[in-house]
Design a protein around this motif. Structure first.
Motif, PDB file in Angstrom:
ATOM      1  N   GLU A  76       1.948   3.433  -9.052  1.00 41.24           N
ATOM      2  CA  GLU A  76       3.133   2.992  -8.329  1.00 41.24           C
ATOM      3  C   GLU A  76       4.023   4.179  -7.996  1.00 41.24           C
ATOM      4  O   GLU A  76       4.285   5.040  -8.839  1.00 41.24           O
ATOM      5  CB  GLU A  76       3.899   1.962  -9.153  1.00 41.24           C
ATOM      6  CG  GLU A  76       5.088   1.371  -8.418  1.00 41.24           C
ATOM      7  CD  GLU A  76       5.756   0.260  -9.216  1.00 41.24           C
ATOM      8  OE1 GLU A  76       6.740  -0.308  -8.732  1.00 41.24           O
ATOM      9  OE2 GLU A  76       5.278  -0.014 -10.336  1.00 41.24           O
ATOM     10  N   THR A  77       4.531   4.217  -6.769  1.00 40.42           N
ATOM     11  CA  THR A  77       5.439   5.267  -6.315  1.00 40.42           C
ATOM     12  C   THR A  77       6.767   4.621  -5.938  1.00 40.42           C
ATOM     13  O   THR A  77       6.808   3.706  -5.106  1.00 40.42           O
ATOM     14  CB  THR A  77       4.851   6.006  -5.099  1.00 40.42           C
ATOM     15  OG1 THR A  77       3.563   6.517  -5.432  1.00 40.42           O
ATOM     16  CG2 THR A  77       5.754   7.147  -4.672  1.00 40.42           C
ATOM     17  N   TYR A 113      -5.280  12.266  -0.979  1.00 41.42           N
ATOM     18  CA  TYR A 113      -6.028  11.020  -0.796  1.00 41.42           C
ATOM     19  C   TYR A 113      -7.518  11.334  -0.617  1.00 41.42           C
ATOM     20  O   TYR A 113      -7.886  12.198   0.181  1.00 41.42           O
ATOM     21  CB  TYR A 113      -5.502  10.251   0.411  1.00 41.42           C
ATOM     22  CG  TYR A 113      -4.084   9.755   0.259  1.00 41.42           C
ATOM     23  CD1 TYR A 113      -3.807   8.655  -0.553  1.00 41.42           C
ATOM     24  CD2 TYR A 113      -3.026  10.384   0.905  1.00 41.42           C
ATOM     25  CE1 TYR A 113      -2.520   8.197  -0.721  1.00 41.42           C
ATOM     26  CE2 TYR A 113      -1.727   9.939   0.753  1.00 41.42           C
ATOM     27  CZ  TYR A 113      -1.472   8.844  -0.064  1.00 41.42           C
ATOM     28  OH  TYR A 113      -0.198   8.396  -0.227  1.00 41.42           O
ATOM     29  N   ARG A 144     -10.893  15.226  -1.025  1.00 38.70           N
ATOM     30  CA  ARG A 144      -9.610  14.624  -0.674  1.00 38.70           C
ATOM     31  C   ARG A 144      -8.841  15.540   0.266  1.00 38.70           C
ATOM     32  O   ARG A 144      -9.081  16.748   0.321  1.00 38.70           O
ATOM     33  CB  ARG A 144      -8.780  14.320  -1.918  1.00 38.70           C
ATOM     34  CG  ARG A 144      -8.555  15.484  -2.871  1.00 38.70           C
ATOM     35  CD  ARG A 144      -7.770  15.007  -4.074  1.00 38.70           C
ATOM     36  NE  ARG A 144      -7.671  16.026  -5.113  1.00 38.70           N
ATOM     37  CZ  ARG A 144      -7.030  15.846  -6.272  1.00 38.70           C
ATOM     38  NH1 ARG A 144      -6.457  14.683  -6.527  1.00 38.70           N
ATOM     39  NH2 ARG A 144      -6.995  16.800  -7.167  1.00 38.70           N
ATOM     40  N   THR A 175       5.995   8.918  -9.451  1.00 36.32           N
ATOM     41  CA  THR A 175       4.855   8.038  -9.694  1.00 36.32           C
ATOM     42  C   THR A 175       4.712   7.733 -11.176  1.00 36.32           C
ATOM     43  O   THR A 175       5.102   8.533 -12.038  1.00 36.32           O
ATOM     44  CB  THR A 175       3.554   8.685  -9.196  1.00 36.32           C
ATOM     45  OG1 THR A 175       3.344   9.909  -9.912  1.00 36.32           O
ATOM     46  CG2 THR A 175       3.617   8.969  -7.707  1.00 36.32           C
ATOM     47  N   ARG A 232      -2.871  15.696   1.205  1.00 38.81           N
ATOM     48  CA  ARG A 232      -1.930  14.779   0.551  1.00 38.81           C
ATOM     49  C   ARG A 232      -2.479  14.198  -0.745  1.00 38.81           C
ATOM     50  O   ARG A 232      -1.781  13.446  -1.426  1.00 38.81           O
ATOM     51  CB  ARG A 232      -1.559  13.649   1.511  1.00 38.81           C
ATOM     52  CG  ARG A 232      -0.816  14.113   2.760  1.00 38.81           C
ATOM     53  CD  ARG A 232      -0.474  12.942   3.655  1.00 38.81           C
ATOM     54  NE  ARG A 232      -1.667  12.246   4.091  1.00 38.81           N
ATOM     55  CZ  ARG A 232      -1.666  11.096   4.761  1.00 38.81           C
ATOM     56  NH1 ARG A 232      -0.517  10.499   5.034  1.00 38.81           N
ATOM     57  NH2 ARG A 232      -2.795  10.543   5.146  1.00 38.81           N
ATOM     58  N   ASN A 234       0.826  -1.216   0.000  1.00 38.90           N
ATOM     59  CA  ASN A 234       0.000   0.000   0.000  1.00 38.90           C
ATOM     60  C   ASN A 234       0.848   1.250   0.000  1.00 38.90           C
ATOM     61  O   ASN A 234       0.474   2.281  -0.569  1.00 38.90           O
ATOM     62  CB  ASN A 234      -0.931  -0.001   1.213  1.00 38.90           C
ATOM     63  CG  ASN A 234      -2.027  -1.045   1.094  1.00 38.90           C
ATOM     64  OD1 ASN A 234      -2.384  -1.427  -0.014  1.00 38.90           O
ATOM     65  ND2 ASN A 234      -2.533  -1.508   2.226  1.00 38.90           N
ATOM     66  N   ASN A 235       2.000   1.195   0.653  1.00 42.57           N
ATOM     67  CA  ASN A 235       2.894   2.353   0.646  1.00 42.57           C
ATOM     68  C   ASN A 235       3.524   2.558  -0.714  1.00 42.57           C
ATOM     69  O   ASN A 235       3.865   3.680  -1.090  1.00 42.57           O
ATOM     70  CB  ASN A 235       3.993   2.182   1.700  1.00 42.57           C
ATOM     71  CG  ASN A 235       3.431   2.258   3.112  1.00 42.57           C
ATOM     72  OD1 ASN A 235       2.396   2.872   3.333  1.00 42.57           O
ATOM     73  ND2 ASN A 235       4.114   1.630   4.066  1.00 42.57           N
ATOM     74  N   ARG A 236       3.676   1.497  -1.454  1.00 42.59           N
ATOM     75  CA  ARG A 236       4.303   1.590  -2.767  1.00 42.59           C
ATOM     76  C   ARG A 236       3.276   1.747  -3.888  1.00 42.59           C
ATOM     77  O   ARG A 236       3.532   2.440  -4.867  1.00 42.59           O
ATOM     78  CB  ARG A 236       5.142   0.324  -3.013  1.00 42.59           C
ATOM     79  CG  ARG A 236       5.955   0.363  -4.290  1.00 42.59           C
ATOM     80  CD  ARG A 236       6.874  -0.844  -4.342  1.00 42.59           C
ATOM     81  NE  ARG A 236       6.124  -2.085  -4.388  1.00 42.59           N
ATOM     82  CZ  ARG A 236       5.704  -2.665  -5.516  1.00 42.59           C
ATOM     83  NH1 ARG A 236       5.949  -2.100  -6.683  1.00 42.59           N
ATOM     84  NH2 ARG A 236       5.045  -3.802  -5.473  1.00 42.59           N
ATOM     85  N   ASP A 264      -0.511   3.001  -4.820  1.00 38.88           N
ATOM     86  CA  ASP A 264      -1.688   3.777  -4.429  1.00 38.88           C
ATOM     87  C   ASP A 264      -2.887   3.356  -5.268  1.00 38.88           C
ATOM     88  O   ASP A 264      -2.779   3.165  -6.488  1.00 38.88           O
ATOM     89  CB  ASP A 264      -1.439   5.274  -4.624  1.00 38.88           C
ATOM     90  CG  ASP A 264      -0.424   5.808  -3.632  1.00 38.88           C
ATOM     91  OD1 ASP A 264      -0.342   5.238  -2.543  1.00 38.88           O
ATOM     92  OD2 ASP A 264       0.284   6.783  -3.961  1.00 38.88           O
ATOM     93  N   HIS A 265      -4.040   3.239  -4.612  1.00 37.03           N
ATOM     94  CA  HIS A 265      -5.280   2.914  -5.302  1.00 37.03           C
ATOM     95  C   HIS A 265      -6.013   4.221  -5.586  1.00 37.03           C
ATOM     96  O   HIS A 265      -6.517   4.875  -4.682  1.00 37.03           O
ATOM     97  CB  HIS A 265      -6.138   1.980  -4.450  1.00 37.03           C
ATOM     98  CG  HIS A 265      -5.503   0.648  -4.242  1.00 37.03           C
ATOM     99  ND1 HIS A 265      -6.009  -0.293  -3.373  1.00 37.03           N
ATOM    100  CD2 HIS A 265      -4.408   0.092  -4.792  1.00 37.03           C
ATOM    101  CE1 HIS A 265      -5.248  -1.375  -3.405  1.00 37.03           C
ATOM    102  NE2 HIS A 265      -4.265  -1.156  -4.255  1.00 37.03           N
ATOM    103  N   VAL A 266      -6.079   4.606  -6.832  1.00 36.02           N
ATOM    104  CA  VAL A 266      -6.686   5.871  -7.244  1.00 36.02           C
ATOM    105  C   VAL A 266      -8.053   5.586  -7.863  1.00 36.02           C
ATOM    106  O   VAL A 266      -8.155   4.755  -8.772  1.00 36.02           O
ATOM    107  CB  VAL A 266      -5.794   6.607  -8.270  1.00 36.02           C
ATOM    108  CG1 VAL A 266      -6.452   7.904  -8.726  1.00 36.02           C
ATOM    109  CG2 VAL A 266      -4.427   6.884  -7.664  1.00 36.02           C
TER     110      VAL A 266
END
Length: 453
Positions: free
Chosen positions: A194-195, A164, A159, A201, A162, A85-87, A89-91
């Motif tokens: 992906e970050t 989110y 959001r 990203t 940040r 999850n840190n790497r 992100d679900h957008v």
């Protein structure tokens, strides 16, 4: 007499000397290489210190193994998900909200974009949704007056700083936007971004494509609704009324051609939420701008109840269509508890002799006073039958209209005549309620009438 020296002491005195101890003095110290530990007396490390270091290493190794086991075996899957999850992100991929149109396909509510480039970007995407270059579309509404309460407004996705989203959908807040929110909203899609370790990203694969909302076509005619609203608004302003509401129905199909309430709010203003001053004026307006009087306001029905009471009188046989009643402009009823008090109930004018057809045509109040509660030789249907037939015609019940916050109102029945009242005037009102009853109902059935309050 000499003392004998203990043998243990003699052994300590006669111990052997090391050569270093014999030849070491202050004169030859500078000649030693101290980096090679020359000229220093070495003392062996004790067994206690060696075992202490050994057990320390054993303890540290044991703690390390326990921690590794906890991280890899016990909580391995949990930390793996967190790292992913840190790497990754679900957008959300926002679904296009359904368009609302009138019966002639005139758009009443639709999706709009900040500029032409954003609109083109949307068209170019295979998923028909938003991108980072194009924020989610705004909701636009018809500029003509009269549609605020009917259409309602929406709350946009939100959001944090940040980036989110903590609200990932458009939420309908009033009117049709709220009532049909589920089918208008559709279903958002999902994209993985992906970050890397440097914070850069890149777009990943689309996990789920969005499903756009369903378009609605209403039975309302935008031109009729606008004209109805402006008529109510102008009439209220010209004659000093605070507010009003009206509806027009096609009696052949039952479709609502128009339904509006005055005053109203602007749907786009509440959706955007930027014009704080105007929104504050809505909240402070004594006319209750947010009240949709067409479906939520509770009022006496007025003369529209007369045709229903005519049917009730015919069904109960208290009068024939041909029988005439004299309307001299009012009727007077003596208070049974205070004979000196007479209450006068006025007609809006003296109509003379009227039969049922004529009474409905000219809206004679006296005629319906008499057939409702009875007067002199004319028998009335009574309050119990007034309630009975009102409910048979749907009064006092929800109509099921697809607008939020519909109210059903109240129909006083026999229970209303049992209230204990003290003053003479109120006692008379209770007596009068036995004869006719003032129906306190809120009826949202679409009708081709105009009510100004």
């Amino acid at each position: 007499m000499s003392k004998r020296t203990p043998s243990k002491f003699l052994k300590q005195q006669t111990r052997a000397f090391d050569p270093d101890e014999i030849f070491l003095d202050s004169k030859n110290l500078p000649g030693f290489d101290k980096d090679q530990f020359e000229g220093r007396i070495e003392k062996p490390i004790s067994h206690t210190a060696i075992w202490g270091v050994f057990f320390s290493f054993i303890l540290i190794t044991f703690i390390f193994l326990i921690k590794v086991t906890s991280l890899q075996v016990v909580h391995g899957e949990e930390f793996l998900r967190k790292s992913e999850n840190n790497r990754l992100d679900h957008v959300p991929l926002f679904a296009m909200r359904g368009i609302i149109s009138d019966r002639n396909n005139v758009p009443l509510a639709w999706n709009s974009f900040d500029d032409e480039a954003a609109r083109i970007a949307l068209i170019m995407t295979e998923t028909s949704t938003t991108t980072e270059e194009m924020p989610f579309p705004h909701r636009s509404y018809i500029l003509s007056p009269g549609f605020g309460h009917t259409l309602g407004y929406v709350s946009y996705p939100k959001r944090d700083k940040r980036g989110y989203y903590y609200q990932e959908a458009f939420i309908g807040k009033d009117g049709l936007e709220e009532y049909y929110n589920e089918i208008l909203s559709g279903e958002n899609g999902l994209q993985i971004v992906e970050t890397d370790a440097l914070g850069k990203t890149k777009e990943g694969s689309i996990v789920e494509n969005p499903t756009n909302g369903v378009a609605l076509t209403l039975g309302i005619d935008a031109r009729v609704q606008e004209k109805l609203h402006t008529t109510i608004r102008d009439t209220a302003n010209d004659f000093g009324y605070m507010a009003g509401a009206g509806a027009i129905m096609d009696v052949e199909t039952g479709e609502l051609l128009a339904m509006t309430s005055y005053p109203e709010y602007e749907s786009s203003v509440l959706s955007e939420g930027k014009n704080k001053k105007l929104i504050q004026s809505y909240n402070l307006d004594k006319r209750s701008v947010f009240l949709d009087r067409a479906v939520t306001g509770v009022y006496t029905p007025g003369s529209i109840i007369k045709p229903f009471m005519a049917v009730a009188a015919l069904a109960e046989g208290v009068i024939t269509p041909e029988k005439q009643i004299l309307s001299t402009g009012s009727i007077s009823i003596q208070n049974p508890y205070y004979p000196d008090i007479w209450s006068v109930f006025n007609d809006w004018k003296a109509h003379g002799w009227v039969d049922m057809r004529r009474a409905i045509a000219v809206s004679s109040d006296v005629y319906f006073y008499e057939i409702g509660g009875g007067f002199e030789s004319q028998k009335g249907i009574g309050i119990a039958n007034i309630e009975k037939y009102a409910r048979l015609f749907g009064f006092g019940a929800l109509t099921g209209i697809d607008i939020t916050d519909e109210k059903i109102g109240t129909i006083p029945g026999v229970w209303a005549t049992r209230t204990t009242l003290s003053s003479g005037s109120m006692v008379f009102k209770r007596q009068y309620s036995r004869r006719f009853a003032v129906l306190q109902v809120s009826q949202t059935e679409a009708r081709s009438s105009l009510r100004i309050f």
